[in-house]
Design a protein around this motif. Structure first.
Motif, PDB file in Angstrom:
ATOM      1  N   ARG A  37      28.962  24.435  47.352  1.00 46.37           N
ATOM      2  CA  ARG A  37      28.988  24.341  45.889  1.00 46.37           C
ATOM      3  C   ARG A  37      29.130  22.918  45.385  1.00 46.37           C
ATOM      4  O   ARG A  37      28.808  22.635  44.238  1.00 46.37           O
ATOM      5  N   VAL A 112      37.992   8.487  31.418  1.00 47.32           N
ATOM      6  CA  VAL A 112      38.007   9.439  32.531  1.00 47.32           C
ATOM      7  C   VAL A 112      36.901   9.072  33.538  1.00 47.32           C
ATOM      8  O   VAL A 112      36.816   7.915  33.938  1.00 47.32           O
ATOM      9  N   CYS A 113      36.049  10.017  33.921  1.00 50.84           N
ATOM     10  CA  CYS A 113      35.069   9.719  34.981  1.00 50.84           C
ATOM     11  C   CYS A 113      34.006   8.715  34.539  1.00 50.84           C
ATOM     12  O   CYS A 113      33.348   8.104  35.382  1.00 50.84           O
ATOM     13  N   LEU A 157      38.410  19.430  44.424  1.00 50.60           N
ATOM     14  CA  LEU A 157      37.293  18.549  44.025  1.00 50.60           C
ATOM     15  C   LEU A 157      37.631  17.056  44.057  1.00 50.60           C
ATOM     16  O   LEU A 157      36.733  16.225  44.191  1.00 50.60           O
ATOM     17  N   LEU A 196      37.465  19.863  29.575  1.00 50.16           N
ATOM     18  CA  LEU A 196      38.008  19.041  30.671  1.00 50.16           C
ATOM     19  C   LEU A 196      39.111  18.158  30.098  1.00 50.16           C
ATOM     20  O   LEU A 196      38.831  17.276  29.302  1.00 50.16           O
ATOM     21  N   ASN A 216      31.922  25.197  35.179  1.00 46.27           N
ATOM     22  CA  ASN A 216      30.502  25.561  35.006  1.00 46.27           C
ATOM     23  C   ASN A 216      29.931  25.015  33.697  1.00 46.27           C
ATOM     24  O   ASN A 216      28.763  24.651  33.633  1.00 46.27           O
ATOM     25  N   VAL A 218      31.057  22.186  32.143  1.00 43.98           N
ATOM     26  CA  VAL A 218      30.913  20.731  32.359  1.00 43.98           C
ATOM     27  C   VAL A 218      29.645  20.472  33.176  1.00 43.98           C
ATOM     28  O   VAL A 218      28.895  19.534  32.889  1.00 43.98           O
ATOM     29  N   PHE A 219      29.423  21.314  34.149  1.00 46.12           N
ATOM     30  CA  PHE A 219      28.235  21.198  35.013  1.00 46.12           C
ATOM     31  C   PHE A 219      26.955  21.165  34.165  1.00 46.12           C
ATOM     32  O   PHE A 219      26.108  20.281  34.333  1.00 46.12           O
ATOM     33  N   HIS A 250      27.904   8.894  39.458  1.00 43.04           N
ATOM     34  CA  HIS A 250      29.278   9.381  39.604  1.00 43.04           C
ATOM     35  C   HIS A 250      29.258  10.512  40.629  1.00 43.04           C
ATOM     36  O   HIS A 250      28.385  11.378  40.590  1.00 43.04           O
ATOM     37  N   ASN A 253      29.641  16.063  42.133  1.00 43.07           N
ATOM     38  CA  ASN A 253      29.083  17.265  42.734  1.00 43.07           C
ATOM     39  C   ASN A 253      27.652  16.969  43.175  1.00 43.07           C
ATOM     40  O   ASN A 253      26.837  16.510  42.378  1.00 43.07           O
ATOM     41  N   ARG A 255      25.215  18.876  43.711  1.00 40.75           N
ATOM     42  CA  ARG A 255      24.167  19.616  42.970  1.00 40.75           C
ATOM     43  C   ARG A 255      23.859  18.949  41.625  1.00 40.75           C
ATOM     44  O   ARG A 255      22.718  18.950  41.177  1.00 40.75           O
ATOM     45  N   ASN A 280      35.566  13.680  44.309  1.00 40.18           N
ATOM     46  CA  ASN A 280      35.448  13.064  42.990  1.00 40.18           C
ATOM     47  C   ASN A 280      36.665  12.166  42.764  1.00 40.18           C
ATOM     48  O   ASN A 280      37.780  12.652  42.626  1.00 40.18           O
ATOM     49  N   SER A 282      36.896  10.122  40.182  1.00 47.88           N
ATOM     50  CA  SER A 282      36.840   9.791  38.757  1.00 47.88           C
ATOM     51  C   SER A 282      36.324   8.358  38.540  1.00 47.88           C
ATOM     52  O   SER A 282      35.274   8.015  39.060  1.00 47.88           O
ATOM     53  N   GLY A 311      32.443  12.509  32.063  1.00 45.65           N
ATOM     54  CA  GLY A 311      33.778  13.038  32.331  1.00 45.65           C
ATOM     55  C   GLY A 311      34.454  13.513  31.061  1.00 45.65           C
ATOM     56  O   GLY A 311      33.810  13.655  30.009  1.00 45.65           O
TER      57      GLY A 311
HETATM   58  N1  ACO Z   1      36.740  28.365  46.458  1.00 44.54           N
HETATM   59  C1  ACO Z   1      36.184  29.587  46.356  1.00 44.54           C
HETATM   60  N2  ACO Z   1      35.760  30.084  45.177  1.00 44.54           N
HETATM   61  C2  ACO Z   1      35.904  29.301  44.078  1.00 44.54           C
HETATM   62  C3  ACO Z   1      36.493  28.004  44.120  1.00 44.54           C
HETATM   63  C4  ACO Z   1      36.923  27.552  45.389  1.00 44.54           C
HETATM   64  N3  ACO Z   1      37.483  26.337  45.562  1.00 44.54           N
HETATM   65  N4  ACO Z   1      36.502  27.486  42.891  1.00 44.54           N
HETATM   66  C5  ACO Z   1      35.943  28.402  42.079  1.00 44.54           C
HETATM   67  N5  ACO Z   1      35.589  29.503  42.787  1.00 44.54           N
HETATM   68  C6  ACO Z   1      34.972  30.748  42.315  1.00 44.54           C
HETATM   69  C7  ACO Z   1      35.250  31.014  40.841  1.00 44.54           C
HETATM   70  O1  ACO Z   1      36.509  31.605  40.660  1.00 44.54           O
HETATM   71  C8  ACO Z   1      34.139  31.951  40.509  1.00 44.54           C
HETATM   72  O2  ACO Z   1      34.466  33.242  40.948  1.00 44.54           O
HETATM   73  P1  ACO Z   1      34.131  34.550  40.050  1.00 44.54           P
HETATM   74  O3  ACO Z   1      32.640  34.536  39.930  1.00 44.54           O
HETATM   75  O4  ACO Z   1      34.708  35.638  40.873  1.00 44.54           O
HETATM   76  O5  ACO Z   1      34.831  34.297  38.745  1.00 44.54           O
HETATM   77  C9  ACO Z   1      32.975  31.449  41.373  1.00 44.54           C
HETATM   78  O6  ACO Z   1      33.569  30.643  42.394  1.00 44.54           O
HETATM   79  C10 ACO Z   1      31.958  30.645  40.593  1.00 44.54           C
HETATM   80  O7  ACO Z   1      32.656  29.689  39.782  1.00 44.54           O
HETATM   81  P2  ACO Z   1      31.925  28.600  38.925  1.00 44.54           P
HETATM   82  O8  ACO Z   1      32.948  27.758  38.237  1.00 44.54           O
HETATM   83  O9  ACO Z   1      30.874  29.258  38.065  1.00 44.54           O
HETATM   84  O10 ACO Z   1      31.216  27.797  40.109  1.00 44.54           O
HETATM   85  P3  ACO Z   1      30.218  26.599  40.050  1.00 44.54           P
HETATM   86  O11 ACO Z   1      29.058  26.879  40.875  1.00 44.54           O
HETATM   87  O12 ACO Z   1      30.012  26.130  38.640  1.00 44.54           O
HETATM   88  O13 ACO Z   1      31.042  25.446  40.806  1.00 44.54           O
HETATM   89  C11 ACO Z   1      32.347  23.496  40.251  1.00 44.54           C
HETATM   90  C12 ACO Z   1      32.304  25.032  40.329  1.00 44.54           C
HETATM   91  C13 ACO Z   1      32.218  22.936  41.641  1.00 44.54           C
HETATM   92  C14 ACO Z   1      33.674  23.088  39.646  1.00 44.54           C
HETATM   93  C15 ACO Z   1      31.189  22.996  39.377  1.00 44.54           C
HETATM   94  O14 ACO Z   1      31.145  23.743  38.196  1.00 44.54           O
HETATM   95  C16 ACO Z   1      31.268  21.542  39.013  1.00 44.54           C
HETATM   96  O15 ACO Z   1      31.120  20.680  39.857  1.00 44.54           O
HETATM   97  N6  ACO Z   1      31.422  21.221  37.714  1.00 44.54           N
HETATM   98  C17 ACO Z   1      31.368  19.881  37.193  1.00 44.54           C
HETATM   99  C18 ACO Z   1      32.519  19.043  37.603  1.00 44.54           C
HETATM  100  C19 ACO Z   1      32.343  17.668  36.997  1.00 44.54           C
HETATM  101  O16 ACO Z   1      31.319  17.033  37.136  1.00 44.54           O
HETATM  102  N7  ACO Z   1      33.325  17.211  36.254  1.00 44.54           N
HETATM  103  C20 ACO Z   1      33.153  15.997  35.511  1.00 44.54           C
HETATM  104  C21 ACO Z   1      33.802  14.889  36.088  1.00 44.54           C
HETATM  105  S1  ACO Z   1      35.501  15.179  36.361  1.00 44.54           S
HETATM  106  C22 ACO Z   1      36.440  14.228  35.227  1.00 44.54           C
HETATM  107  O17 ACO Z   1      35.992  13.694  34.255  1.00 44.54           O
HETATM  108  C23 ACO Z   1      37.919  14.191  35.476  1.00 44.54           C
END
Ligand code: ACO
Length: 323
Positions: A37, A112-113, A157, A196, A216, A218-219, A250, A253, A255, A280, A282, A311
Motif C-alpha cells: 500500500r 508540514v510535509c 508511515l 491531516l 485516502n 489526502v491521497f 516528497h 507513498n 503509489r 515519510n 515529512s 502535507g
Molecule cells: N495495516 C493493515 N490495514 C490497514 C493499515 C495498516 N497499517 N492502515 C489502514 N488499514 C486498513 C484500513 O483500516 C482500511 O480497512 P477497512 O477497509 O476495513 O476500513 C483499509 O486498510 C484501506 O484503508 P485506506 O485508508 O483506504 O487505504 P489506502 O489504500 O488509502 O492507504 C494510506 C492508506 C497508506 C495512508 C494512503 O491513504 C496514503 O498514503 N495517504 C496519503 C498520505 C500522505 O501523503 N500524507 C501527506 C503527507 S503527510 C504530512 O503532511 C504529515
C-alpha cells in the motif's frame, strides 16, 4: 540577475532502523500490507535523547562539508520542521549555535510535509533580493514523537531524519538555461485542515498531540495537486515536462509518486526513491532524497530537477532547478 544554486547537500538518519515486521505483533497489520500500500519497508527512529536539532546539526554539518564552505560564511539558516525540540526558541537557532555560527540569522518554517519546498522558495527569494548570499536550508523531523502507536493507519508511515542543502548566490543570465532555482510554486488551502492535523498544541491542549489523518482523502488530493503544481512551476521556468531529468518527490507513498510521475509522463527511472528505506520523514524527505542521490553521483551539472510535496494544511508546492 541573481540565482540560488546548490553548492552542497548532506543528511543524517538516526541509527535505529525499524523494519515493517516490528509492527506486526503490536498492531493488526503486516509487512505485506505496508509494502504493497505504501512502498515503505523500514524507517529510522531517533533515540530517546536525540532531538530534531541534533538531526539538523548533523545534516547541516554534512552539507557544509560537501560544499567546502565554513559555517562562519553562512548568512542564514532555515529549518523546515513540524516537530521542534521546544515551542521556542527555534530549531534553526539551535542549529546555528551547534554549527558554531556567531552571526547571520536563523528561523523555523512550518508547512508540514511541504515545509522544505516552502523553505527553498523562501531562501531563493531572499538570495534573489540580495538579503543573503549563502543560506543553509534544512528539513529535520522526529515524527516518531507525535505518533499514536495504536493507530495502524498512521504510525507505520512515518520516520525520523534530516537533510540539508547549501544555497549560494550566483550571477546568471536570467534564462531557463541558468543553473540554480528557476521557479517555485506554493499553494495552501486551509479548508482541508481536518484531513491531516495534530490534535494538540500550545494554545489548545498544552500538549504536543498526535497525528491524525484521513489517508485516502489526502491521497486523492496528492495525486491531483502534485502534478498540477509541478506543471505550473515548469511553465514559470519556461520548461516542458519532457525536459525534466529528475523528479525528487516528497516520499510519502510509492503509489502517489508513481501516479504523479505518470501524470508528468516521466518514466520511473527519472524518479529519486527513498521511501522504502526512510518512510515519510515529512519536511526532511526531499532534502534526504536529494542528498542520498547526490552522494551516489546521480545528478550531473545542467540537469533539470523538480521537487514537489504536499502535507497538512493542506499545503503543497514545487521547485524547479537546474543542477
Ligand atoms: N495495516 C493493515 N490495514 C490497514 C493499515 C495498516 N497499517 N492502515 C489502514 N488499514 C486498513 C484500513 O483500516 C482500511 O480497512 P477497512 O477497509 O476495513 O476500513 C483499509 O486498510 C484501506 O484503508 P485506506 O485508508 O483506504 O487505504 P489506502 O489504500 O488509502 O492507504 C494510506 C492508506 C497508506 C495512508 C494512503 O491513504 C496514503 O498514503 N495517504 C496519503 C498520505 C500522505 O501523503 N500524507 C501527506 C503527507 S503527510 C504530512 O503532511 C504529515
Amino acid at each position: 540577475m541573481r540565482r540560488a544554486i546548490i553548492r552542497g547537500t548532506g543528511h543524517y538518519l538516526p541509527e535505529r532502523v525499524v523494519e515493517n515486521s516490528w509492527f506486526e505483533d503490536k498492531l493488526d497489520t503486516s509487512d505485506e500490507w505496508i509494502r504493497t500500500r505504501t512502498g515503505i519497508e523500514r524507517r529510522h527512529f531517533a533515540a530517546e535523547d536525540e532531538r530534531t536539532s541534533d538531526l539538523g546539526i548533523r545534516a547541516g554539518r554534512a552539507a557544509l562539508q560537501d560544499a567546502g564552505i565554513p559555517a562562519e560564511r553562512l548568512d542564514a539558516v532555515i529549518v523546515a520542521t513540524s516537530t521542534p525540540d521546544l515551542t521556542f526558541p527555534s530549531v534553526a537557532t539551535m542549529v546555528q549555535a551547534g554549527l558554531g555560527m556567531k552571526g547571520g540569522f536563523a528561523y523555523d518554517l512550518q508547512a508540514v510535509c511541504a515545509g522544505f519546498v516552502y523553505a527553498l522558495a523562501n531562501a531563493d527569494a531572499m538570495i534573489r533580493a540580495g538579503l543573503a548570499d549563502r543560506v543553509l536550508v534544512i528539513g529535520a523531523e522526529t515524527f516518531s514523537r507525535i505518533m499514536d502507536w495504536t493507530d495502524r493507519g498512521t504510525c507505520v508511515l512515518f520516520g525520523d531524519g534530516a537533510g540539508a542543502v547549501l544555497l549560494e548566490a550566483t550571477e546568471a543570465e536570467g534564462s531557463s538555461a541558468d543553473r540554480g532555482i528557476l521557479a517555485t510554486d506554493l499553494n495552501s488551502d486551509g479548508q482541508y485542515r481536518d484531513l491531516l492535523y495534530v490534535d494538540g498544541g500550545v494554545a489548545s491542549t498544552g500538549t504536543a498531540g498526535h497525528l491524525r489523518m484521513q489517508g485516502n482523502l489526502v491521497f486523492r488530493h496528492a495525486v491531483e495537486k502534485l502534478a498540477e503544481t509541478a506543471h505550473r512551476a515548469l511553465d514559470k521556468a519556461g520548461l516542458a515536462p519532457e525536459q525534466v531529468d529528475w523528479l525528487v518527490p516528497h516520499q510519502a507513498n510509492l503509489r502517489i509518486i508513481e501516479a504523479t510521475a505518470r501524470r508528468m509522463h516521466l518514466p520511473m527511472e527519472k524518479v529519486v526513491l527513498t521511501v522504502a528505506d526512510h518512510g515519510n520523514t515529512s519536511a526532511a524527505s526531499i532534502p534526504l532524497a536529494l542528498s542520498v542521490a547526490n552522494a551516489e553521483g546521480r545528478f550531473s551539472p545542467g540537469q533539470v530537477l523538480v521537487a514537489e510535496a504536499i502535507g497538512g494544511g493542506l499545503a503543497w508546492g514545487s521547485v524547479v532547478l537546474r543542477w
